[in-house]
Design a protein around this motif. Structure first.
Motif, PDB file in Angstrom:
ATOM      1  N   ILE A   1       0.864  -1.172   0.000  1.00 44.30           N
ATOM      2  CA  ILE A   1       0.000   0.000   0.000  1.00 44.30           C
ATOM      3  C   ILE A   1       0.905   1.228   0.000  1.00 44.30           C
ATOM      4  CG2 ILE A   1      -1.870   1.211   1.189  1.00 44.30           C
ATOM      5  CD1 ILE A   1      -2.479  -1.752   0.298  1.00 44.30           C
ATOM      6  N   THR A   2       0.763   2.089  -1.012  1.00 47.18           N
ATOM      7  CA  THR A   2       1.595   3.287  -1.109  1.00 47.18           C
ATOM      8  C   THR A   2       0.773   4.566  -1.057  1.00 47.18           C
ATOM      9  OG1 THR A   2       1.527   3.183  -3.527  1.00 47.18           O
ATOM     10  CG2 THR A   2       3.398   2.085  -2.419  1.00 47.18           C
ATOM     11  N   ALA A   3      -0.515   4.448  -0.746  1.00 51.97           N
ATOM     12  CA  ALA A   3      -1.397   5.614  -0.653  1.00 51.97           C
ATOM     13  C   ALA A   3      -2.111   5.598   0.684  1.00 51.97           C
ATOM     14  CB  ALA A   3      -2.417   5.603  -1.793  1.00 51.97           C
ATOM     15  N   LYS A   4      -2.366   6.775   1.219  1.00 58.40           N
ATOM     16  CA  LYS A   4      -3.147   6.878   2.448  1.00 58.40           C
ATOM     17  C   LYS A   4      -4.601   6.511   2.150  1.00 58.40           C
ATOM     18  CE  LYS A   4      -0.365  10.490   4.540  1.00 58.40           C
ATOM     19  NZ  LYS A   4      -0.352  11.850   5.098  1.00 58.40           N
ATOM     20  N   PRO A   5      -5.298   5.948   3.128  1.00 60.76           N
ATOM     21  CA  PRO A   5      -6.713   5.648   2.908  1.00 60.76           C
ATOM     22  C   PRO A   5      -7.507   6.914   2.602  1.00 60.76           C
ATOM     23  CG  PRO A   5      -5.935   4.610   4.920  1.00 60.76           C
ATOM     24  CD  PRO A   5      -4.853   5.536   4.458  1.00 60.76           C
ATOM     25  N   LEU A   6      -8.477   6.753   1.720  1.00 59.53           N
ATOM     26  CA  LEU A   6      -9.411   7.836   1.422  1.00 59.53           C
ATOM     27  C   LEU A   6     -10.491   7.922   2.491  1.00 59.53           C
ATOM     28  CD1 LEU A   6      -9.832   6.965  -2.346  1.00 59.53           C
ATOM     29  CD2 LEU A   6      -8.427   8.804  -1.379  1.00 59.53           C
ATOM     30  N   LEU A   7     -10.794   6.761   3.100  1.00 60.00           N
ATOM     31  CA  LEU A   7     -11.869   6.666   4.084  1.00 60.00           C
ATOM     32  C   LEU A   7     -11.724   5.317   4.774  1.00 60.00           C
ATOM     33  CD1 LEU A   7     -14.451   8.344   4.854  1.00 60.00           C
ATOM     34  CD2 LEU A   7     -15.699   6.939   3.226  1.00 60.00           C
ATOM     35  N   THR A   8     -12.106   5.253   6.036  1.00 56.47           N
ATOM     36  CA  THR A   8     -12.137   3.974   6.750  1.00 56.47           C
ATOM     37  C   THR A   8     -13.570   3.691   7.167  1.00 56.47           C
ATOM     38  OG1 THR A   8     -11.579   5.038   8.851  1.00 56.47           O
ATOM     39  CG2 THR A   8      -9.748   4.142   7.546  1.00 56.47           C
ATOM     40  N   MET A   9     -13.931   2.403   7.164  1.00 53.97           N
ATOM     41  CA  MET A   9     -15.340   2.051   7.338  1.00 53.97           C
ATOM     42  C   MET A   9     -15.514   0.764   8.127  1.00 53.97           C
ATOM     43  SD  MET A   9     -16.046   2.574   3.304  1.00 53.97           S
ATOM     44  CE  MET A   9     -14.386   2.056   2.964  1.00 53.97           C
ATOM     45  N   ALA A  10     -16.693   0.630   8.712  1.00 57.65           N
ATOM     46  CA  ALA A  10     -17.208  -0.635   9.240  1.00 57.65           C
ATOM     47  C   ALA A  10     -18.544  -0.854   8.552  1.00 57.65           C
ATOM     48  CB  ALA A  10     -17.394  -0.571  10.751  1.00 57.65           C
ATOM     49  N   CYS A  11     -18.767  -2.057   8.035  1.00 54.32           N
ATOM     50  CA  CYS A  11     -20.024  -2.359   7.359  1.00 54.32           C
ATOM     51  C   CYS A  11     -20.769  -3.434   8.141  1.00 54.32           C
ATOM     52  CB  CYS A  11     -19.777  -2.835   5.934  1.00 54.32           C
ATOM     53  SG  CYS A  11     -21.319  -3.212   5.056  1.00 54.32           S
ATOM     54  N   HIS A  12     -22.010  -3.129   8.486  1.00 51.65           N
ATOM     55  CA  HIS A  12     -22.842  -4.034   9.278  1.00 51.65           C
ATOM     56  C   HIS A  12     -23.782  -4.890   8.431  1.00 51.65           C
ATOM     57  CE1 HIS A  12     -21.921  -2.187  13.232  1.00 51.65           C
ATOM     58  NE2 HIS A  12     -21.875  -1.047  12.565  1.00 51.65           N
ATOM     59  N   CYS A  13     -23.676  -4.865   7.099  1.00 56.67           N
ATOM     60  CA  CYS A  13     -24.633  -5.617   6.277  1.00 56.67           C
ATOM     61  C   CYS A  13     -24.500  -7.116   6.556  1.00 56.67           C
ATOM     62  CB  CYS A  13     -24.462  -5.306   4.796  1.00 56.67           C
ATOM     63  SG  CYS A  13     -23.108  -6.151   3.972  1.00 56.67           S
ATOM     64  N   THR A  14     -25.567  -7.834   6.318  1.00 57.78           N
ATOM     65  CA  THR A  14     -25.549  -9.276   6.606  1.00 57.78           C
ATOM     66  C   THR A  14     -24.545 -10.010   5.723  1.00 57.78           C
ATOM     67  OG1 THR A  14     -27.462  -9.611   5.158  1.00 57.78           O
ATOM     68  CG2 THR A  14     -27.907  -9.341   7.518  1.00 57.78           C
ATOM     69  N   GLY A  15     -24.292  -9.526   4.513  1.00 54.24           N
ATOM     70  CA  GLY A  15     -23.274 -10.142   3.666  1.00 54.24           C
ATOM     71  C   GLY A  15     -21.894 -10.038   4.294  1.00 54.24           C
ATOM     72  N   CYS A  16     -21.539  -8.870   4.794  1.00 56.81           N
ATOM     73  CA  CYS A  16     -20.240  -8.695   5.456  1.00 56.81           C
ATOM     74  C   CYS A  16     -20.181  -9.503   6.752  1.00 56.81           C
ATOM     75  CB  CYS A  16     -19.971  -7.218   5.733  1.00 56.81           C
ATOM     76  SG  CYS A  16     -19.439  -6.302   4.271  1.00 56.81           S
ATOM     77  N   GLN A  17     -21.289  -9.585   7.457  1.00 53.67           N
ATOM     78  CA  GLN A  17     -21.312 -10.412   8.669  1.00 53.67           C
ATOM     79  C   GLN A  17     -20.959 -11.858   8.324  1.00 53.67           C
ATOM     80  OE1 GLN A  17     -25.067  -9.965  10.764  1.00 53.67           O
ATOM     81  NE2 GLN A  17     -24.949  -7.740  10.625  1.00 53.67           N
ATOM     82  N   ARG A  18     -21.533 -12.361   7.246  1.00 55.76           N
ATOM     83  CA  ARG A  18     -21.271 -13.746   6.861  1.00 55.76           C
ATOM     84  C   ARG A  18     -19.842 -13.941   6.357  1.00 55.76           C
ATOM     85  NH1 ARG A  18     -26.892 -13.396   4.573  1.00 55.76           N
ATOM     86  NH2 ARG A  18     -28.157 -14.417   6.165  1.00 55.76           N
ATOM     87  N   MET A  19     -19.372 -13.014   5.501  1.00 52.71           N
ATOM     88  CA  MET A  19     -18.033 -13.190   4.918  1.00 52.71           C
ATOM     89  C   MET A  19     -16.929 -12.997   5.946  1.00 52.71           C
ATOM     90  SD  MET A  19     -18.034 -11.976   0.967  1.00 52.71           S
ATOM     91  CE  MET A  19     -17.985 -10.246   1.310  1.00 52.71           C
ATOM     92  N   SER A  20     -17.160 -12.167   6.968  1.00 55.31           N
ATOM     93  CA  SER A  20     -16.138 -11.936   7.976  1.00 55.31           C
ATOM     94  C   SER A  20     -16.323 -12.817   9.209  1.00 55.31           C
ATOM     95  CB  SER A  20     -16.126 -10.461   8.395  1.00 55.31           C
ATOM     96  OG  SER A  20     -17.344 -10.131   9.044  1.00 55.31           O
ATOM     97  N   ALA A  21     -17.459 -13.536   9.284  1.00 63.91           N
ATOM     98  CA  ALA A  21     -17.781 -14.349  10.465  1.00 63.91           C
ATOM     99  C   ALA A  21     -17.715 -13.484  11.720  1.00 63.91           C
ATOM    100  CB  ALA A  21     -16.878 -15.574  10.568  1.00 63.91           C
ATOM    101  N   SER A  22     -18.252 -12.273  11.595  1.00 68.44           N
ATOM    102  CA  SER A  22     -18.196 -11.310  12.686  1.00 68.44           C
ATOM    103  C   SER A  22     -19.423 -10.405  12.621  1.00 68.44           C
ATOM    104  CB  SER A  22     -16.916 -10.485  12.566  1.00 68.44           C
ATOM    105  OG  SER A  22     -16.766  -9.623  13.675  1.00 68.44           O
ATOM    106  N   ALA A  23     -19.499  -9.450  13.516  1.00 65.96           N
ATOM    107  CA  ALA A  23     -20.631  -8.526  13.562  1.00 65.96           C
ATOM    108  C   ALA A  23     -20.589  -7.508  12.428  1.00 65.96           C
ATOM    109  CB  ALA A  23     -20.659  -7.795  14.901  1.00 65.96           C
ATOM    110  N   TYR A  24     -19.405  -7.231  11.902  1.00 68.87           N
ATOM    111  CA  TYR A  24     -19.234  -6.281  10.809  1.00 68.87           C
ATOM    112  C   TYR A  24     -17.873  -6.493  10.175  1.00 68.87           C
ATOM    113  CZ  TYR A  24     -17.188  -3.789  14.802  1.00 68.87           C
ATOM    114  OH  TYR A  24     -16.477  -3.458  15.929  1.00 68.87           O
ATOM    115  N   SER A  25     -17.690  -5.952   8.978  1.00 69.46           N
ATOM    116  CA  SER A  25     -16.376  -5.996   8.334  1.00 69.46           C
ATOM    117  C   SER A  25     -15.731  -4.620   8.453  1.00 69.46           C
ATOM    118  CB  SER A  25     -16.502  -6.379   6.862  1.00 69.46           C
ATOM    119  OG  SER A  25     -17.093  -5.326   6.120  1.00 69.46           O
ATOM    120  N   LEU A  26     -14.423  -4.584   8.347  1.00 68.42           N
ATOM    121  CA  LEU A  26     -13.662  -3.339   8.364  1.00 68.42           C
ATOM    122  C   LEU A  26     -13.036  -3.134   7.000  1.00 68.42           C
ATOM    123  CD1 LEU A  26     -11.864  -3.764  11.799  1.00 68.42           C
ATOM    124  CD2 LEU A  26     -13.925  -2.431  11.309  1.00 68.42           C
ATOM    125  N   SER A  27     -13.010  -1.878   6.535  1.00 67.25           N
ATOM    126  CA  SER A  27     -12.423  -1.553   5.233  1.00 67.25           C
ATOM    127  C   SER A  27     -11.672  -0.238   5.300  1.00 67.25           C
ATOM    128  CB  SER A  27     -13.509  -1.391   4.158  1.00 67.25           C
ATOM    129  OG  SER A  27     -14.184  -2.580   3.925  1.00 67.25           O
TER     130      SER A  27
END
Length: 137
Positions: free
Chosen positions: A5-31
């Motif tokens: 990674i050679t660029a600073k993040p444009l934005l940081t996020m947590a996503c609570h959608c049920t798809g992210c819950q399933r793919m991350s096996a958690s309450a939310y995903s981080l991006s």
């Protein structure tokens, strides 16, 4: 797998959608939204997995961890899972999305919350606010 990674993040996020819950096996995903030109794969080849749709979700073929997403129609952007970095301790979600689907007990320190995704025209202001906050830390 190794990423660079050679660029600073444009934005940081947590996503609570049920798809992210399933793919991350958690309450939310981080991006961390990274401009595509500041992102590269230096070792290995990820595989597409998770929810199969227009957005492409990439996983490590060895451990099957969700590494990053290339959102549909946003080729200039990569949503990186910050826990894939060697030192993710800097990460704090600035916004949280899909709170309409969040688990009742799930909380984040996000500054802004959205029941779904922010309107596309809100991202410019959100990225500006995030950059200002990141500079002041």
């Amino acid at each position: 797998m190794r990423l660079k990674i050679t660029a600073k993040p444009l934005l940081t996020m947590a996503c609570h959608c049920t798809g992210c819950q399933r793919m991350s096996a958690s309450a939310y995903s981080l991006s961390a939204a990274i401009a595509s030109e500041g992102f590269s794969i230096t070792k290995g080849q990820p595989v597409i997995g998770g929810l199969h749709g227009a957005s492409r979700h990439y996983f490590c073929p060895h451990c099957m961890s969700w590494m990053f997403t290339r959102p549909e129609g946003l080729d200039w952007l990569v949503n990186l899972r910050p826990t894939m970095l060697d030192n993710p301790g800097w990460f704090t979600p600035f916004i949280e999305t899909w709170t309409s689907e969040k688990l009742p007990w799930a909380t984040t320190p996000a500054v802004h919350s959205f029941e779904a995704l922010p309107a596309f025209d809100q991202y410019e202001g959100l990225t500006r606010q995030y950059a200002e906050q990141a500079e002041s830390l």
